[in-house]
Design a protein around this motif. Structure first.
Motif, short mmCIF file in Angstrom:
data_model
loop_
_atom_site.label_atom_id
_atom_site.label_comp_id
_atom_site.label_asym_id
_atom_site.label_seq_id
_atom_site.Cartn_x
_atom_site.Cartn_y
_atom_site.Cartn_z
N ARG A 149 0.83 -1.22 0.00
CA ARG A 149 0.00 0.00 0.00
C ARG A 149 0.86 1.26 0.00
NH1 ARG A 149 -4.17 -2.92 2.63
NH2 ARG A 149 -3.18 -2.74 4.64
N ALA B 236 1.99 1.98 -3.34
CA ALA B 236 0.92 2.55 -4.15
C ALA B 236 0.71 4.03 -3.79
CB ALA B 236 -0.36 1.75 -3.94
N ASP B 237 0.88 4.36 -2.53
CA ASP B 237 0.73 5.75 -2.08
C ASP B 237 1.85 6.63 -2.61
OD1 ASP B 237 -1.56 5.33 -0.66
OD2 ASP B 237 -0.59 5.22 1.30
N GLN C 255 -4.43 -1.41 -9.64
CA GLN C 255 -5.74 -1.03 -9.09
C GLN C 255 -6.47 -2.28 -8.58
OE1 GLN C 255 -8.28 1.74 -11.33
NE2 GLN C 255 -6.83 1.45 -13.01
N ARG D 38 -5.35 -2.07 -4.81
CA ARG D 38 -6.47 -1.23 -4.38
C ARG D 38 -7.80 -1.98 -4.38
NH1 ARG D 38 -3.57 2.44 -1.68
NH2 ARG D 38 -2.80 4.18 -2.92
N LYS D 39 -7.79 -3.23 -4.86
CA LYS D 39 -8.99 -4.10 -4.84
C LYS D 39 -10.17 -3.52 -5.62
CE LYS D 39 -6.62 -6.74 -2.15
NZ LYS D 39 -5.76 -7.69 -2.86
N ALA D 40 -9.84 -2.79 -6.69
CA ALA D 40 -10.90 -2.29 -7.58
C ALA D 40 -11.44 -3.46 -8.41
CB ALA D 40 -10.32 -1.22 -8.50
N MET E 58 -3.13 4.55 -8.96
CA MET E 58 -3.17 4.13 -7.56
C MET E 58 -3.58 5.27 -6.62
SD MET E 58 -2.25 1.16 -8.28
CE MET E 58 -1.77 0.25 -6.82
N ASP E 59 -3.93 6.42 -7.20
CA ASP E 59 -4.23 7.60 -6.38
C ASP E 59 -3.12 7.87 -5.36
OD1 ASP E 59 -6.74 8.07 -7.59
OD2 ASP E 59 -7.60 6.49 -6.33
#
Ligand code: ADP
Ligand code: MG
Length: 256
Positions: free
Chosen positions: A90, A93-94, A118, A122-124, A169-170
């Motif tokens: 995570r 990704a951040d 994602q 991110r579990k999209a 990943m925002d």
């Protein structure tokens, strides 16, 4: 000096996002980061410059824990860097990272490259991930290339896909390590323009680059490194017109 203190006040208003305190890192006997203190505010664009071997890449790599540190602390959004596992995924990704060498997945299409993280991190769901991937590919100007493989794209296009993949990943902050150094000259601007737009949109960015035009126009602050230390930091105007250290003067006289 005035401009720097204004920047500091903005920092207080919006909060510090990336904070390095007394960071030290060795590679064997080589002391590659020496007591590095660096604070980056939300929305700030910091350009890191300095001679080859001064520790710029290592600095970037410690911020998303591609390298461990020997001493000191690094926090992102108030939290220390996680050591392993899902927390580390995570964190990565951040902290979006764009490298000199693109690093796209060669056996995945452009679209899949931007969807994968994602879904996995991110579990999209697939549909959401695809919609977002296509929108981001459009935003960086490679929407029509979605079904191709990386090798079928130019270097400039691949690097823009790499930026879209990180953005998917925002991320809270984006790190760029010499993102245009491997590109043919005519492709450099198309990548810098995407980065300029990101900066204008308020993304927090740490950018290692030799593109001084980008530093002048996009950076809030220039950080100059030499021999594993931050030697000076200033606004681009101050730094380029009136560097305070001999190391920076010497460096600028060679590149400008
Ligand atoms: P820059 O990006 O400013 O050119 P680097 O951070 O890549 O500098 O490297 C800083 C120093 O650390 C250099 O002397 C380099 O050779 C050394 N170095 C970088 N990575 C490693 C590594 N994995 N193992 C040993 N030495 C390394
Ligand atoms: Mg480097």
């Amino acid at each position: 000096m005035t401009e720097v203190s204004v920047a500091k006040e903005e920092v207080a208003a919006t909060g510090d996002l990336v904070v390095l305190k007394s960071v030290n890192k060795h590679f064997g006997a080589l002391h590659v980061l020496q007591d590095v203190d660096l604070t980056i505010a939300r929305g700030e664009v910091v350009v890191v410059i300095g001679p080859s071997g001064s520790g710029k890449s290592t600095l970037c790599r410690t911020v998303n824990r591609l390298e461990t540190i020997d001493a000191g602390t690094i926090t992102i959004d108030g939290r220390p860097l996680p050591q392993e596992g899902k927390e580390l995924a995570r964190l990565r990704a951040d902290v979006g990272m764009v490298f000199q060498s693109f690093n796209l997945f060669a056996h995945k299409t452009v679209l899949e490259n931007v969807m994968l993280g994602q879904i996995k991190v991110r579990k999209a769901d697939r549909k959401q991930a695809e919609v977002k991937a296509r929108a981001l590919l459009d935003r960086v100007g490679v929407g029509t290339q979605a079904d191709k493989y990386p090798a079928q794209l130019s270097g400039g296009q691949q690097q823009r896909v790499a930026i879209a993949r990180a953005l998917a990943m925002d991320p809270k902050v984006m790190l760029f390590d010499e993102p245009t150094s491997a590109l043919d000259p005519e492709m450099i601007n198309e990548v810098l323009e995407v980065m300029q737009q990101l900066a204008r949109d308020g993304m927090t960015m740490i950018v290692v680059t030799h593109e001084m035009g980008f530093a002048r126009s996009a950076a809030n602050r220039v950080v100059f490194m030499a021999d594993g230390r931050i030697v000076e930091q200033a606004t681009p105007d101050q730094f380029f017109s009136n560097p305070s250290s001999d190391r920076a003067k010497d460096f600028l006289s060679k590149i400008l």
